[in-house]
Scaffold this active site. Structure first.
Site, PDB file in Angstrom:
ATOM      1  CE  LYS A  74       0.344  -0.949  -3.696  1.00 15.57           C
ATOM      2  NZ  LYS A  74      -0.373  -1.776  -2.703  1.00 15.57           N
ATOM      3  CB  SER A 149      -3.836   0.138  -2.437  1.00 13.89           C
ATOM      4  OG  SER A 149      -2.853  -0.765  -1.945  1.00 13.89           O
ATOM      5  CB  SER A 173      -3.505  -3.692  -1.260  1.00 10.70           C
ATOM      6  OG  SER A 173      -4.308  -2.691  -0.687  1.00 10.70           O
TER       7      SER A 173
HETATM    8  N1  GLN Z   1      -8.140  -1.548   1.254  1.00 16.02           N
HETATM    9  C1  GLN Z   1      -7.374  -1.660   2.459  1.00 16.02           C
HETATM   10  C2  GLN Z   1      -7.082  -0.285   2.990  1.00 16.02           C
HETATM   11  O1  GLN Z   1      -7.493   0.628   2.374  1.00 16.02           O
HETATM   12  C3  GLN Z   1      -6.146  -2.479   2.199  1.00 16.02           C
HETATM   13  C4  GLN Z   1      -4.947  -1.692   1.861  1.00 16.02           C
HETATM   14  C5  GLN Z   1      -3.751  -2.538   1.575  1.00 16.02           C
HETATM   15  O2  GLN Z   1      -3.787  -3.751   1.662  1.00 16.02           O
HETATM   16  N2  GLN Z   1      -2.656  -1.857   1.291  1.00 16.02           N
HETATM   17  O3  GLN Z   1      -6.473  -0.111   3.990  1.00 16.02           O
END
Ligand code: GLN
Length: 479
Positions: A74, A149, A173
């Site tokens: 990532k 994400s 994410s």
């Molecule tokens: N979807 C969550 C957010 O937008 C989780 C993000 C993550 O775990 N990096 O904050």
């Protein structure tokens, strides 16, 4: 065309002498060339680096659980000398001066890095649509989002463009994109994996973990990346056993009681098709001899507001460093302040700005008490709720997501997207480990369940996940 079902499968091919790591990299290079124009899983492929790493693997056969395994990383995790963008314009041109600890450990163990994977900008999102480098598509159906994400990490593995990937999980994410693409995703205990070299979003929640095709693959990567690191003071001191020692422990665990979280299962936001499949999984486990108990986690009702206050507060402070003087992109101004303002105004995308504004507001004088400090108190209650639940059960089972994958562009309201995290953020707020895995399909989409364990008890997650994976593979219960 080659397609490996798991790391064990790849290792078999290495051992039988059919293939070399270099040939495997060349195979993945070809898949990336064929598919990534559509999928957009990679921001920066590093195929030259991959070829170099593969060519340097001179052992005659695998010497570690991840030897010769081609990975996507990532793009909020540092790989030395490779551009690190976080999917943001503001970091354009910035190169990481060192490897993240997780990356260094994987390289040391002979894993090969194919490239940096696309993500929602600064890991803020649940759909893979907010990247400066364009949306990632779901390989199961390219009209749909792959989740986020860690969108590119998930899509790369699901598309066969990498065998496994690293993602980061601040509020879901890793688990949510794993759910949307039919993969296994592990969010380790807070402090289990070093955050050194992971670009900070919300430092008290962030963890690095694997996205993989199988439970065993996740265990292999976990075994290599976990463990104390002097460069991250929040890492846990407790030593992590080797992959084969872990396997033994996992097999021998006496797990009897599985808790199902009433507040999640009865949530009006849970898609009925997912609920049905969950109930099926629960019955299957009962038939397998597990005792099922319903547990209550009343504080989870506040999970979304609590998470979005804490995560945005921490983000507003962490992201203050991107001001045009140190990293990547700069937009000149008439004076220093206008340079800052223009750089940040043009460098950050809309969702990141929204989070910075929310977080700055939540921390501002006069409001911190009402918002941020109150959220910290609720976080404490969540820890207590989970602790109480684990007095009665060995492990918890929950749906990973409230809804199935949706079309690219379909969800425009940020609040609707925030709800994707309804069942995942509680785990981050409590610092617990959780593993998401597919358990059958509905309407062509994989349905994912997650296991949640007490602090430091990743082995329980793996015990249950191996068990469930076996059941669904044998086809007795899956479709
Ligand atoms: N979807 C969550 C957010 O937008 C989780 C993000 C993550 O775990 N990096 O904050």
């Amino acid at each position: 065309m080659l397609r490996f079902a798991s790391i064990a499968d790849l290792h078999r091919a290495y051992r039988e002498g059919h293939l070399t790591p270099l040939e495997v990299v060349e195979h993945y290079e070809q898949v990336i060339q064929e598919r990534d124009g559509l999928i957009n899983a990679f921001i920066t492929p590093t195929l030259e680096l991959a070829r170099e790493q593969a060519a340097a693997l001179s052992d005659p056969e695998p010497t570690s659980p991840v030897w010769g395994v081609p990975l996507a990383i990532k793009d909020n995790i540092a790989v030395e000398d490779v551009e690190l963008t976080c999917g943001s314009r503001i970091l354009l041109g910035y190169r990481a001066p060192y490897d993240a600890t997780a990356v260094a450990r994987l390289r040391q163990a002979g894993a090969v890095i194919l490239g940096k994977a696309n993500l929602d900008e600064f890991a803020m999102g649940s759909s893979g649509e907010t990247s400066h480098f364009g949306p990632t598509r779901n390989p199961l159906n390219p009209e749909f989002v792959p989740g986020g994400s860690s969108s590119g990490s998930a899509a790369a593995v699901a598309a066969g463009e990498a065998l496994a990937a690293l993602g980061s999980d601040t509020g879901g994410s890793i688990r949510q994109p794993a759910a949307f693409t039919g993969l296994v995703g592990l969010k380790p205990t807070y402090g289990r994996v070093s955050r050194f070299g992971l670009v900070a979003f919300a430092s008290s929640l962030d963890q690095i973990g694997p996205l993989t095709l199988t439970v065993d693959d996740a265990l292999r990567i976990y075994a290599v990346i976990a463990g104390a690191d002097p460069r991250d003071a929040t890492t846990l001191e407790e030593p992590v056993p080797t992959y084969s020692e872990l396997l033994k422990t996992i097999q021998g665990l006496p797990i009897r009681t599985v808790g199902v979280i009433r507040d999640f299962l009865e949530s009006p936001r849970l898609d009925a098709r997912i609920r049905e499949r969950m109930e099926e999984v629960i019955h299957t486990l009962e038939r397998e001899g597990f005792r099922i108990r319903t547990v209550e986690l009343p504080s989870q009702r506040y999970a979304i507001p609590t998470y979005y206050l804490i995560a945005t507060s921490e983000a507003s402070s962490n992201l203050a460093r991107y001001d045009g003087t140190r990293y990547g992109f700069r937009e000149e101004g008439d004076d220093l302040l206008s340079m800052y303002a223009r750089t940040r105004g043009r460098g950050f995308g809309q969702e990141v700005k929204r989070r910075i504004l929310l977080g700055t507001f939540a921390l501002s004088a006069g409001y911190a008490e009402a918002f941020y400090l109150r959220a910290l108190k609720v976080r404490r209650m969540m820890l207590e709720d989970f602790a109480r639940a684990f007095e009665a059960v060995d492990v918890l089972l929950a749906p990973t997501t409230p809804y199935l994958p949706f079309r690219i562009g379909e969800k425009k309201d940020p609040l609707e997207l925030y709800l994707a995290d309804l069942f995942t953020v509680g785990v981050n707020l409590a610092g617990l480990p959780a593993l998401a895995q597919p358990a059958g399909r509905v309407d062509g989409w994989p349905v994912s369940v997650q296991w949640i364990a007490p602090h430091g008890e990743e082995v329980r997650l793996f015990h249950m996940a191996f068990h469930l994976e076996r059941l669904y593979k044998e086809g007795t219960h899956g479709p």
